[in-house]
Design an enzyme around this catalytic site. Structure first.
Site, PDB file in Angstrom:
ATOM      1  N   ASP B  35      10.866   4.167  -2.348  1.00 49.02           N
ATOM      2  CA  ASP B  35      10.802   5.203  -0.538  1.00 49.02           C
ATOM      3  C   ASP B  35      11.679   4.818   0.782  1.00 49.02           C
ATOM      4  O   ASP B  35      12.671   3.298   0.418  1.00 49.02           O
ATOM      5  CB  ASP B  35       9.638   4.786   0.140  1.00 49.02           C
ATOM      6  CG  ASP B  35       8.004   5.395  -0.509  1.00 49.02           C
ATOM      7  OD1 ASP B  35       7.792   5.357  -1.744  1.00 49.02           O
ATOM      8  OD2 ASP B  35       7.150   5.218   0.510  1.00 49.02           O
ATOM      9  N   LYS B  92       6.083  13.927  -0.569  1.00 49.33           N
ATOM     10  CA  LYS B  92       5.237  13.806  -1.045  1.00 49.33           C
ATOM     11  C   LYS B  92       4.456  14.900  -0.434  1.00 49.33           C
ATOM     12  O   LYS B  92       4.477  15.519   1.405  1.00 49.33           O
ATOM     13  CB  LYS B  92       4.182  12.289   0.233  1.00 49.33           C
ATOM     14  CG  LYS B  92       5.350  10.922  -0.841  1.00 49.33           C
ATOM     15  CD  LYS B  92       3.876   9.862  -0.442  1.00 49.33           C
ATOM     16  CE  LYS B  92       4.367   8.338  -0.632  1.00 49.33           C
ATOM     17  NZ  LYS B  92       3.875   8.231  -2.596  1.00 49.33           N
ATOM     18  N   GLY B 164       1.365   0.223   1.035  1.00 50.65           N
ATOM     19  CA  GLY B 164       1.411  -0.364   2.539  1.00 50.65           C
ATOM     20  C   GLY B 164       0.701  -2.182   2.486  1.00 50.65           C
ATOM     21  O   GLY B 164       0.974  -2.501   3.718  1.00 50.65           O
ATOM     22  N   LYS B 176      -4.602  -2.401 -15.431  1.00 58.91           N
ATOM     23  CA  LYS B 176      -4.884  -3.011 -17.153  1.00 58.91           C
ATOM     24  C   LYS B 176      -5.771  -2.291 -17.667  1.00 58.91           C
ATOM     25  O   LYS B 176      -6.105  -2.080 -18.152  1.00 58.91           O
ATOM     26  CB  LYS B 176      -5.704  -4.263 -16.515  1.00 58.91           C
ATOM     27  CG  LYS B 176      -4.024  -5.286 -16.418  1.00 58.91           C
ATOM     28  CD  LYS B 176      -5.013  -6.673 -16.033  1.00 58.91           C
ATOM     29  CE  LYS B 176      -2.957  -7.457 -16.371  1.00 58.91           C
ATOM     30  NZ  LYS B 176      -4.360  -9.659 -16.526  1.00 58.91           N
ATOM     31  N   GLY B 225       1.863  -1.636  -3.769  1.00 57.51           N
ATOM     32  CA  GLY B 225       2.439  -2.825  -3.193  1.00 57.51           C
ATOM     33  C   GLY B 225       3.049  -4.136  -3.869  1.00 57.51           C
ATOM     34  O   GLY B 225       2.843  -5.164  -3.852  1.00 57.51           O
ATOM     35  N   GLY B 246       6.797   1.389  -2.632  1.00 57.06           N
ATOM     36  CA  GLY B 246       7.620   2.042  -1.587  1.00 57.06           C
ATOM     37  C   GLY B 246       7.719   1.451   0.301  1.00 57.06           C
ATOM     38  O   GLY B 246       8.846   1.436   0.661  1.00 57.06           O
ATOM     39  N   SER B 247       6.851   0.021   0.469  1.00 63.15           N
ATOM     40  CA  SER B 247       7.318  -0.256   1.433  1.00 63.15           C
ATOM     41  C   SER B 247       8.204  -1.617   1.736  1.00 63.15           C
ATOM     42  O   SER B 247       8.633  -2.520   2.548  1.00 63.15           O
ATOM     43  CB  SER B 247       6.120  -0.617   2.330  1.00 63.15           C
ATOM     44  OG  SER B 247       5.212   0.495   3.010  1.00 63.15           O
TER      45      SER B 247
END
Lengths: 224, 307
Positions: B35, B92, B164, B176, B225, B246-247
């Protein structure tokens, strides 16, 4: 002859597709052999030929450089090892590379094919397509051509380079001695002829006499 | 030598076929999609070995802080990134927002993420993705969500995780759930498969295909995450084909080296010595501050959007 062992460079990209179609090609030819992943430079010593898959050439090139694979593959190639690259593989094999849109030229490459390659020559993903090609030097009839953000050979820099396929005025496949670079993805189809052609090159090369028996078990594994 | 099938019948090029769209996702395997919010970050990502960048207006962690309605990124900013990097550029759109997706397609992004990180535009429907030449990636929490998105035309799947948060726990859970259900599926009889297709509201053919392949019929990435090289390697170990970060990278205090370390750990996930080496490249105190999922209120959970 030693047991045929073909390596697929497995740093990033469509590795499992190449493993599957190479396995199919080996069976089609009635041969015995295995296809293994190559992630470390010492594994180059254990294969009779190497496939460089599709993926992102910048990603594969940077990791390969960091872990000594680029120089090792370059050495193996100059010693005569057959090498077959598709899409990102063609880009990595080229002597010169430039991006069609940004003009960028700075990325780690092998430089083992005497051609200049333009990245993203057909456009972006939106312009990616499938069509068919004719390649009389490889086989009769039509070949499926799946082009994904594909590169093209923009100039041939040596008489040793043989053009195998042209699509819409763009060079899409070349061969120089036992190095093959193509812009499209036979591994996304069930047509094994290109891989069979590569295996024929391996069988004719002195590299086939290499002792591959010392390959550790850990290198022969399924998921990539 | 035999030709098993002449698969391509048309001499005219065919654009946006299933093979071309799913094939694009296959080229992403084993890599890291990062990102980014601007050209500088996109260049850092490309130099670090990212396979693609995802351009956003705000990183998911900042979307959380900002609140309000999160929409598609400004097309001008996406264009700048497209003009600057050679790797694929993704963006996105809001769930169900056909028009944002059309804008992104016309703009020339290489893949569209119909994402729960943005505020959904339609509470009950996703976009009909078969109508697009540009391939889509969608999030999922379990096999049912994954197959519904594939039935709608998604060419790639990723876990939703909880974006995030810098907390990999939800991505682990979702991966899983998908993998375990596929394992279960492989030993099911026809009747059980029929029941499952009814429960999932997808065709029995799609469930059968998944059972036969022993995996999703499209590429399956991890997302939501992932903050460290070890997180990325863990997701690969759990069966992910690649990872989205992402972050995790650009909310950290060491983005360049962290981006590179994450790429290395993703490639060499099954070699713990190299994952260690990659982990040593970063400093834990420079990681983004994480959020414990249990402290989130239900309305703060992005993963429940678009099932």
């Amino acid at each position: 002859m030693k047991l045929l062992r073909i390596g697929v460079l497995a740093l990033q990209g469509d590795v499992s597709e190449h493993i599957d179609i190479t396995d199919m090609a080996i069976r089609e030819m009635g041969l015995e052999g295995e296809v293994v992943t190559v992630k470390r430079e010492d594994q180059i010593d254990k294969v009779h030929g190497l496939i460089i898959p599709g993926g992102e050439s910048t990603t594969i090139g940077r990791i390969a450089e960091r872990y000594g694979l680029l120089s090792k593959i370059r050495d193996a190639s100059s010693a005569g090892m057959p090498i077959f690259g598709t899409c990102a593989g063609l880009i990595l094999m080229a002597k010169h590379v430039r991006d069609a849109r940004t003009g960028k030229i700075d990325q780690p490459i092998l430089g083992i094919l005497d051609v200049e390659v333009v990245r993203n020559a057909f456009g972006r993903q939106r312009e990616s397509f499938e069509s068919y090609l004719e390649m009389p030097k490889i086989g009769k009839g039509r070949f499926p051509g799946v082009f994904i953000r594909a590169p093209a050979v923009s100039s041939v820099l040596s008489d040793e380079v043989e053009v195998l396929a042209i699509y819409e005025d763009k060079i899409a496949a070349v061969r120089q001695d036992n190095r093959i670079g193509i812009a499209f993805h036979p591994e996304l189809t069930t047509d094994t002829r290109f891989h069979e052609f590569f295996i024929e090159l391996i069988l004719k090369s002195p590299f086939i006499e290499r002792d591959s028996s010392k390959l550790e078990e850990e290198n022969v594994h399924g998921r990539e | 030598m035999t030709v098993t099938t002449v698969e391509v019948r048309s001499k005219k090029p065919l654009f946006g076929t299933v093979r071309v769209k799913r094939g694009f996702a296959k080229m992403q395997k084993g890599g890291v999609i990062m990102d980014v919010t601007n050209v500088e970050q996109a260049q850092i990502a490309e130099d670090a070995g990212a396979i693609a960048v995802m351009v956003l207006d705000k990183l998911p962690a900042d979307v959380r802080v900002a609140g309000g309605v999160a929409r598609m990124c400004d097309p001008k900013r996406i264009q700048e990134v497209i003009d600057h990097v050679t790797i694929p550029v993704m963006a996105k759109c809001r769930i169900g927002h056909y028009m944002e997706a059309k804008i992104l397609e016309v703009l020339g992004v290489d893949m569209i993420d119909e994402s729960e990180v943005l505020t959904p535009a339609d509470d009950s429907h996703h976009i009909d993705k078969w109508k697009f030449t540009t391939p889509f990636v969608n999030g999922c929490r379990d096999l049912g969500e994954a197959l519904r998105r594939i039935a709608e035309g998604a060419s790639m799947i990723r876990t939703k995780g909880e974006a995030g948060t810098g907390n990999v726990a939800e991505a682990v859970k979702h991966m899983k759930l998908v993998m375990n259900k596929i394992r279960e599926l492989r030993s099911m009889n026809e009747e059980q498969i029929l029941d499952l297709s009814k429960e999932y509201k997808v065709s029995i053919e799609l469930v059968k295909e998944t059972a036969k392949l022993g995996r999703l019929p499209v590429v399956n990435f991890a997302a939501g995450g992932i903050a460290t090289p070890a997180d990325a390697a863990l997701m690969m170990h759990l069966g992910a084909d690649g990872v989205f970060v992402g972050s995790g990278i650009f909310k950290s205090k060491d983005p360049g080296v962290r981006a590179e370390a994450t790429v290395i750990a993703t490639t060499y996930w099954n070699d713990p010595k190299i994952v260690l080496e990659a982990s040593k490249m970063i400093a834990e105190e420079k990681s983004m501050v994480g959020i414990d999922i249990k402290t989130l209120k239900p309305e703060q959970m992005m993963q429940i959007r678009g099932v």
